[in-house]
Design a protein around this motif. Structure first.
Motif, PDB file in Angstrom:
ATOM      1  N   GLY A  98       0.805  -1.216   0.000  1.00 22.57           N
ATOM      2  CA  GLY A  98       0.000   0.000   0.000  1.00 22.57           C
ATOM      3  C   GLY A  98       0.833   1.259   0.000  1.00 22.57           C
ATOM      4  O   GLY A  98       0.521   2.234  -0.693  1.00 22.57           O
ATOM      5  N   ILE A  99       1.930   1.247   0.758  1.00 17.27           N
ATOM      6  CA  ILE A  99       2.812   2.420   0.807  1.00 17.27           C
ATOM      7  C   ILE A  99       3.548   2.592  -0.517  1.00 17.27           C
ATOM      8  O   ILE A  99       3.648   3.702  -1.057  1.00 17.27           O
ATOM      9  CB  ILE A  99       3.804   2.295   1.976  1.00 17.27           C
ATOM     10  CG1 ILE A  99       3.067   2.265   3.307  1.00 17.27           C
ATOM     11  CG2 ILE A  99       4.804   3.452   1.957  1.00 17.27           C
ATOM     12  CD1 ILE A  99       3.942   1.854   4.487  1.00 17.27           C
ATOM     13  N   ALA A 100       4.072   1.491  -1.050  1.00 16.14           N
ATOM     14  CA  ALA A 100       4.829   1.562  -2.294  1.00 16.14           C
ATOM     15  C   ALA A 100       3.972   2.062  -3.453  1.00 16.14           C
ATOM     16  O   ALA A 100       4.445   2.801  -4.323  1.00 16.14           O
ATOM     17  CB  ALA A 100       5.414   0.196  -2.626  1.00 16.14           C
ATOM     18  N   LEU A 101       2.693   1.664  -3.457  1.00 16.99           N
ATOM     19  CA  LEU A 101       1.796   2.031  -4.548  1.00 16.99           C
ATOM     20  C   LEU A 101       1.023   3.316  -4.274  1.00 16.99           C
ATOM     21  O   LEU A 101       0.265   3.773  -5.130  1.00 16.99           O
ATOM     22  CB  LEU A 101       0.809   0.887  -4.814  1.00 16.99           C
ATOM     23  CG  LEU A 101       1.443  -0.444  -5.248  1.00 16.99           C
ATOM     24  CD1 LEU A 101       0.372  -1.524  -5.355  1.00 16.99           C
ATOM     25  CD2 LEU A 101       2.178  -0.286  -6.572  1.00 16.99           C
ATOM     26  N   GLY A 102       1.180   3.869  -3.074  1.00 16.83           N
ATOM     27  CA  GLY A 102       0.480   5.110  -2.731  1.00 16.83           C
ATOM     28  C   GLY A 102      -1.011   4.948  -2.589  1.00 16.83           C
ATOM     29  O   GLY A 102      -1.776   5.857  -2.914  1.00 16.83           O
ATOM     30  N   LEU A 103      -1.461   3.806  -2.066  1.00 14.27           N
ATOM     31  CA  LEU A 103      -2.895   3.526  -2.006  1.00 14.27           C
ATOM     32  C   LEU A 103      -3.619   4.314  -0.923  1.00 14.27           C
ATOM     33  O   LEU A 103      -4.789   4.640  -1.068  1.00 14.27           O
ATOM     34  CB  LEU A 103      -3.127   2.023  -1.788  1.00 14.27           C
ATOM     35  CG  LEU A 103      -2.601   1.095  -2.880  1.00 14.27           C
ATOM     36  CD1 LEU A 103      -2.938  -0.355  -2.541  1.00 14.27           C
ATOM     37  CD2 LEU A 103      -3.172   1.471  -4.241  1.00 14.27           C
ATOM     38  N   SER A 104      -2.962   4.565   0.211  1.00 11.20           N
ATOM     39  CA  SER A 104      -3.577   5.308   1.322  1.00 11.20           C
ATOM     40  C   SER A 104      -4.912   4.693   1.745  1.00 11.20           C
ATOM     41  O   SER A 104      -5.915   5.394   1.910  1.00 11.20           O
ATOM     42  CB  SER A 104      -3.764   6.784   0.956  1.00 11.20           C
ATOM     43  OG  SER A 104      -2.519   7.413   0.741  1.00 11.20           O
ATOM     44  N   LYS A 105      -4.925   3.370   1.944  1.00 14.17           N
ATOM     45  CA  LYS A 105      -6.160   2.681   2.328  1.00 14.17           C
ATOM     46  C   LYS A 105      -6.563   2.955   3.760  1.00 14.17           C
ATOM     47  O   LYS A 105      -7.726   2.808   4.113  1.00 14.17           O
ATOM     48  CB  LYS A 105      -5.995   1.180   2.106  1.00 14.17           C
ATOM     49  CG  LYS A 105      -5.889   0.783   0.642  1.00 14.17           C
ATOM     50  CD  LYS A 105      -5.680  -0.708   0.495  1.00 14.17           C
ATOM     51  CE  LYS A 105      -6.868  -1.500   0.998  1.00 14.17           C
ATOM     52  NZ  LYS A 105      -6.698  -2.964   0.763  1.00 14.17           N
ATOM     53  N   ASP A 106      -5.607   3.326   4.605  1.00 14.56           N
ATOM     54  CA  ASP A 106      -5.921   3.714   5.979  1.00 14.56           C
ATOM     55  C   ASP A 106      -4.948   4.809   6.387  1.00 14.56           C
ATOM     56  O   ASP A 106      -4.110   5.254   5.583  1.00 14.56           O
ATOM     57  CB  ASP A 106      -5.863   2.518   6.932  1.00 14.56           C
ATOM     58  CG  ASP A 106      -4.476   1.874   6.981  1.00 14.56           C
ATOM     59  OD1 ASP A 106      -3.503   2.434   6.419  1.00 14.56           O
ATOM     60  OD2 ASP A 106      -4.355   0.794   7.610  1.00 14.56           O
ATOM     61  N   LEU A 107      -5.061   5.289   7.630  1.00 15.09           N
ATOM     62  CA  LEU A 107      -4.231   6.412   8.059  1.00 15.09           C
ATOM     63  C   LEU A 107      -2.753   6.043   8.049  1.00 15.09           C
ATOM     64  O   LEU A 107      -1.910   6.877   7.715  1.00 15.09           O
ATOM     65  CB  LEU A 107      -4.653   6.877   9.455  1.00 15.09           C
ATOM     66  CG  LEU A 107      -3.879   8.083   9.998  1.00 15.09           C
ATOM     67  CD1 LEU A 107      -4.080   9.313   9.119  1.00 15.09           C
ATOM     68  CD2 LEU A 107      -4.292   8.383  11.436  1.00 15.09           C
ATOM     69  N   LEU A 108      -2.423   4.796   8.395  1.00  8.92           N
ATOM     70  CA  LEU A 108      -1.019   4.397   8.396  1.00  8.92           C
ATOM     71  C   LEU A 108      -0.405   4.576   7.005  1.00  8.92           C
ATOM     72  O   LEU A 108       0.665   5.175   6.859  1.00  8.92           O
ATOM     73  CB  LEU A 108      -0.907   2.933   8.852  1.00  8.92           C
ATOM     74  CG  LEU A 108       0.505   2.383   9.095  1.00  8.92           C
ATOM     75  CD1 LEU A 108       0.443   1.236  10.111  1.00  8.92           C
ATOM     76  CD2 LEU A 108       1.162   1.892   7.820  1.00  8.92           C
TER      77      LEU A 108
END
Length: 215
Positions: A114-124
């Motif tokens: 999620g971080i690598a792809l920039g998804l921003s699925k949650d606050l983390l």
């Protein structure tokens, strides 16, 4: 990093994902507090289940201070601010919020993706993306084995974006013989990566056999 006005609180954001390895997060948070650092804490929903499974402690938004005190083994939490994983209006979700950087400990393969792809699925994930775009230090302490090709590509991408990829891999030259000491070694390496002073493990000084001599 940019200049922050004198007196403005400037924390390290600690993100705890759902990977096994919550003792690493505990040691990192305790190390930051012992060093006089402020901490903003984000615990993912999956991490709550892992904390419960690994420690027997329920981590609840409404009772976070009580639950965190039990988890850390200290009631000295004045330097800690907690943000719910679903709160996208939280302070650290904005680049204008003063923060020194972010430590994701432990980092699951899902959070890595999620971080690598920039998804921003949650606050983390959102805070990690903000940390990267603001060119602040981001340490990703990945805790998974074995790693497949997709995750390895995501880790390479994080490295390319400026993050420090730090596997939860304890070293044994420090003389650690207990689980706690091995956990503290990894936590210490996380703090080393962002220049926070600590005394979590014995450092290598170039002398073979020093551990056996009781030094």
């Amino acid at each position: 990093m940019g200049t922050v006005e004198q007196g403005v609180r400037e924390p390290w954001v600690v993100g705890v994902s759902g990977a096994s390895g919550t003792p690493y997060a505990r040691s990192v948070i305790r190390g930051l507090l012992a060093a006089g650092e402020a901490v903003d804490l984000v615990v993912s929903r999956a991490a709550r289940l892992t904390i419960l499974d690994e420690t027997g402690i329920s981590f609840r938004d409404a009772h976070w201070r009580e639950d965190l005190a039990r988890w850390l083994g200290t009631a000295e939490l004045d330097a800690v601010r907690y943000w719910s994983a679903g709160d996208f209006a939280a302070g650290p979700s904005s680049g204008s919020y003063p923060a020194k950087g972010m430590l994701v400990v432990p980092a699951s393969t899902g959070s890595v993706a999620g971080i690598a792809l920039g998804l921003s699925k949650d606050l983390l994930q959102r805070v990690a993306s903000v940390t990267l775009k603001e060119r602040r230090p981001l340490v990703v302490c990945v805790r998974e084995t074995p790693l497949n090709g997709v995750t390895l590509k995501h880790l390479v991408e994080l490295d390319a974006q400026g993050a420090v990829v730090l596997p939860a891999s304890p070293g044994f030259y420090a003389g650690g013989s207990t689980v706690r000491e091995l956990v503290d070694f990894v936590a210490g390496r996380v703090l080393d990566a962002v220049g926070v002073r600590h005394e979590l493990y014995r450092r290598w000084e170039g002398e073979l056999g020093a551990v056996g001599k009781g030094e």
